[in-house]
Write a protein that holds these residues in place. Structure first.
Motif, PDB file in Angstrom:
ATOM      1  N   ALA A 160      41.546  36.163  41.540  1.00 30.58           N
ATOM      2  CA  ALA A 160      42.565  36.213  42.600  1.00 30.58           C
ATOM      3  C   ALA A 160      43.826  36.900  42.093  1.00 30.58           C
ATOM      4  O   ALA A 160      44.401  37.756  42.777  1.00 30.58           O
ATOM      5  N   LEU A 161      44.265  36.541  40.880  1.00 28.18           N
ATOM      6  CA  LEU A 161      45.459  37.179  40.318  1.00 28.18           C
ATOM      7  C   LEU A 161      45.218  38.668  40.134  1.00 28.18           C
ATOM      8  O   LEU A 161      46.075  39.492  40.462  1.00 28.18           O
ATOM      9  N   SER A 162      44.047  39.023  39.649  1.00 25.35           N
ATOM     10  CA  SER A 162      43.720  40.427  39.430  1.00 25.35           C
ATOM     11  C   SER A 162      43.797  41.227  40.728  1.00 25.35           C
ATOM     12  O   SER A 162      44.319  42.346  40.753  1.00 25.35           O
ATOM     13  N   LYS A 163      43.318  40.650  41.822  1.00 20.76           N
ATOM     14  CA  LYS A 163      43.373  41.337  43.117  1.00 20.76           C
ATOM     15  C   LYS A 163      44.819  41.576  43.553  1.00 20.76           C
ATOM     16  O   LYS A 163      45.165  42.663  44.024  1.00 20.76           O
ATOM     17  N   HIS A 164      45.676  40.551  43.387  1.00 23.38           N
ATOM     18  CA  HIS A 164      47.083  40.706  43.777  1.00 23.38           C
ATOM     19  C   HIS A 164      47.796  41.710  42.867  1.00 23.38           C
ATOM     20  O   HIS A 164      48.594  42.521  43.342  1.00 23.38           O
ATOM     21  N   VAL A 165      47.502  41.654  41.584  1.00 21.75           N
ATOM     22  CA  VAL A 165      48.118  42.598  40.645  1.00 21.75           C
ATOM     23  C   VAL A 165      47.680  44.022  40.966  1.00 21.75           C
ATOM     24  O   VAL A 165      48.490  44.955  40.926  1.00 21.75           O
ATOM     25  N   THR A 166      46.417  44.196  41.343  1.00 20.31           N
ATOM     26  CA  THR A 166      45.930  45.531  41.705  1.00 20.31           C
ATOM     27  C   THR A 166      46.684  46.087  42.906  1.00 20.31           C
ATOM     28  O   THR A 166      47.061  47.264  42.921  1.00 20.31           O
ATOM     29  N   VAL A 167      46.938  45.250  43.909  1.00 17.66           N
ATOM     30  CA  VAL A 167      47.709  45.695  45.083  1.00 17.66           C
ATOM     31  C   VAL A 167      49.110  46.133  44.636  1.00 17.66           C
ATOM     32  O   VAL A 167      49.608  47.191  45.056  1.00 17.66           O
ATOM     33  N   LEU A 168      49.750  45.324  43.781  1.00 17.29           N
ATOM     34  CA  LEU A 168      51.099  45.658  43.310  1.00 17.29           C
ATOM     35  C   LEU A 168      51.092  46.910  42.432  1.00 17.29           C
ATOM     36  O   LEU A 168      52.021  47.720  42.489  1.00 17.29           O
ATOM     37  N   MET A 169      50.049  47.084  41.626  1.00 12.57           N
ATOM     38  CA  MET A 169      49.942  48.287  40.802  1.00 12.57           C
ATOM     39  C   MET A 169      49.718  49.526  41.666  1.00 12.57           C
ATOM     40  O   MET A 169      50.320  50.571  41.428  1.00 12.57           O
ATOM     41  N   ASP A 170      48.856  49.400  42.680  1.00 14.76           N
ATOM     42  CA  ASP A 170      48.588  50.529  43.582  1.00 14.76           C
ATOM     43  C   ASP A 170      49.857  50.972  44.312  1.00 14.76           C
ATOM     44  O   ASP A 170      50.008  52.146  44.647  1.00 14.76           O
ATOM     45  N   ALA A 171      50.759  50.020  44.554  1.00 17.09           N
ATOM     46  CA  ALA A 171      52.033  50.337  45.212  1.00 17.09           C
ATOM     47  C   ALA A 171      53.054  50.896  44.220  1.00 17.09           C
ATOM     48  O   ALA A 171      54.129  51.336  44.626  1.00 17.09           O
ATOM     49  N   GLY A 172      52.724  50.847  42.930  1.00 14.98           N
ATOM     50  CA  GLY A 172      53.652  51.331  41.909  1.00 14.98           C
ATOM     51  C   GLY A 172      54.677  50.294  41.494  1.00 14.98           C
ATOM     52  O   GLY A 172      55.675  50.622  40.862  1.00 14.98           O
ATOM     53  N   TYR A 173      54.441  49.031  41.829  1.00 16.54           N
ATOM     54  CA  TYR A 173      55.414  47.972  41.573  1.00 16.54           C
ATOM     55  C   TYR A 173      55.202  47.246  40.251  1.00 16.54           C
ATOM     56  O   TYR A 173      56.139  46.658  39.710  1.00 16.54           O
ATOM     57  N   VAL A 174      53.985  47.218  39.760  1.00 17.87           N
ATOM     58  CA  VAL A 174      53.664  46.501  38.519  1.00 17.87           C
ATOM     59  C   VAL A 174      52.872  47.435  37.629  1.00 17.87           C
ATOM     60  O   VAL A 174      52.079  48.250  38.098  1.00 17.87           O
ATOM     61  N   GLU A 175      53.117  47.315  36.333  1.00 16.54           N
ATOM     62  CA  GLU A 175      52.295  48.033  35.370  1.00 16.54           C
ATOM     63  C   GLU A 175      51.789  47.047  34.336  1.00 16.54           C
ATOM     64  O   GLU A 175      52.369  45.973  34.155  1.00 16.54           O
ATOM     65  N   GLN A 176      50.693  47.415  33.705  1.00 13.67           N
ATOM     66  CA  GLN A 176      50.134  46.532  32.697  1.00 13.67           C
ATOM     67  C   GLN A 176      50.049  47.257  31.360  1.00 13.67           C
ATOM     68  O   GLN A 176      49.948  48.475  31.312  1.00 13.67           O
ATOM     69  N   ARG A 177      50.117  46.461  30.322  1.00 10.03           N
ATOM     70  CA  ARG A 177      49.992  46.962  28.960  1.00 10.03           C
ATOM     71  C   ARG A 177      48.900  46.146  28.312  1.00 10.03           C
ATOM     72  O   ARG A 177      48.919  44.921  28.366  1.00 10.03           O
ATOM     73  N   LYS A 178      47.934  46.839  27.713  1.00 10.68           N
ATOM     74  CA  LYS A 178      46.828  46.150  27.053  1.00 10.68           C
ATOM     75  C   LYS A 178      46.984  46.310  25.547  1.00 10.68           C
ATOM     76  O   LYS A 178      47.357  47.371  25.066  1.00 10.68           O
ATOM     77  N   ALA A 179      46.695  45.230  24.837  1.00 10.85           N
ATOM     78  CA  ALA A 179      46.750  45.262  23.381  1.00 10.85           C
ATOM     79  C   ALA A 179      45.858  44.154  22.837  1.00 10.85           C
ATOM     80  O   ALA A 179      45.551  43.183  23.526  1.00 10.85           O
ATOM     81  N   VAL A 180      45.454  44.317  21.590  1.00 12.80           N
ATOM     82  CA  VAL A 180      44.664  43.283  20.941  1.00 12.80           C
ATOM     83  C   VAL A 180      45.617  42.332  20.229  1.00 12.80           C
ATOM     84  O   VAL A 180      46.523  42.750  19.514  1.00 12.80           O
ATOM     85  N   ARG A 181      45.398  41.046  20.464  1.00 15.88           N
ATOM     86  CA  ARG A 181      46.215  40.018  19.818  1.00 15.88           C
ATOM     87  C   ARG A 181      45.270  38.883  19.449  1.00 15.88           C
ATOM     88  O   ARG A 181      44.511  38.425  20.299  1.00 15.88           O
ATOM     89  N   ASP A 182      45.346  38.444  18.229  1.00 17.74           N
ATOM     90  CA  ASP A 182      44.450  37.383  17.751  1.00 17.74           C
ATOM     91  C   ASP A 182      42.989  37.749  18.016  1.00 17.74           C
ATOM     92  O   ASP A 182      42.206  36.928  18.492  1.00 17.74           O
ATOM     93  N   THR A 183      42.651  38.986  17.725  1.00 26.86           N
ATOM     94  CA  THR A 183      41.304  39.563  17.886  1.00 26.86           C
ATOM     95  C   THR A 183      40.795  39.579  19.329  1.00 26.86           C
ATOM     96  O   THR A 183      39.625  39.823  19.563  1.00 26.86           O
ATOM     97  N   ARG A 184      41.663  39.332  20.290  1.00 24.94           N
ATOM     98  CA  ARG A 184      41.268  39.362  21.703  1.00 24.94           C
ATOM     99  C   ARG A 184      42.099  40.382  22.454  1.00 24.94           C
ATOM    100  O   ARG A 184      43.281  40.554  22.178  1.00 24.94           O
TER     101      ARG A 184
END
Length: 106
Positions: A49-73
């Motif tokens: 559910a969170l992913s779906k809402h974040v995708t809508v906000l990202m598609d609108a240009g309102y949210v961005e995400q940063r991916k990184a490895v932390r604690d091997t995850r």
């Protein structure tokens, strides 16, 4: 019919207004950046559910995400973009204009 040079209601944003998306924006506004799992926990949403809402906000240009490895995850951090912050502030101003009459009756 014009309400002057700037009508705060012009900032009403249906993308942000959905309750969970509004809460995501509010959390990110205060936090600056937050890990996906923290946002999920704070809002009490499933990851999907969170992913779906974040995708809508990202598609609108309102949210961005940063991916990184932390604690091997793989971890994902979310934050409002400059455009997202401006849209969120404009939406709040529109909500205030709706609920706080500028010319209260005596």
């Amino acid at each position: 019919m014009s309400a002057g040079p700037h009508n705060p209601l012009d900032g009403f944003d249906t993308t942000i207004h959905a309750p969970h998306r509004l809460r995501i924006c509010a959390l990110l506004e205060g936090a600056g950046e937050a890990e996906f799992a923290l946002v999920q926990n704070q809002l009490g949403l499933s990851a999907s559910a969170l992913s779906k809402h974040v995708t809508v906000l990202m598609d609108a240009g309102y949210v961005e995400q940063r991916k990184a490895v932390r604690d091997t995850r793989q971890r994902v951090w979310l934050r409002l973009t400059r455009q997202g912050r401006a849209a969120y502030q404009a939406h709040l101003a529109a909500l205030r204009a709706i609920v706080e009459p500028s010319d209260p009756a005596p």
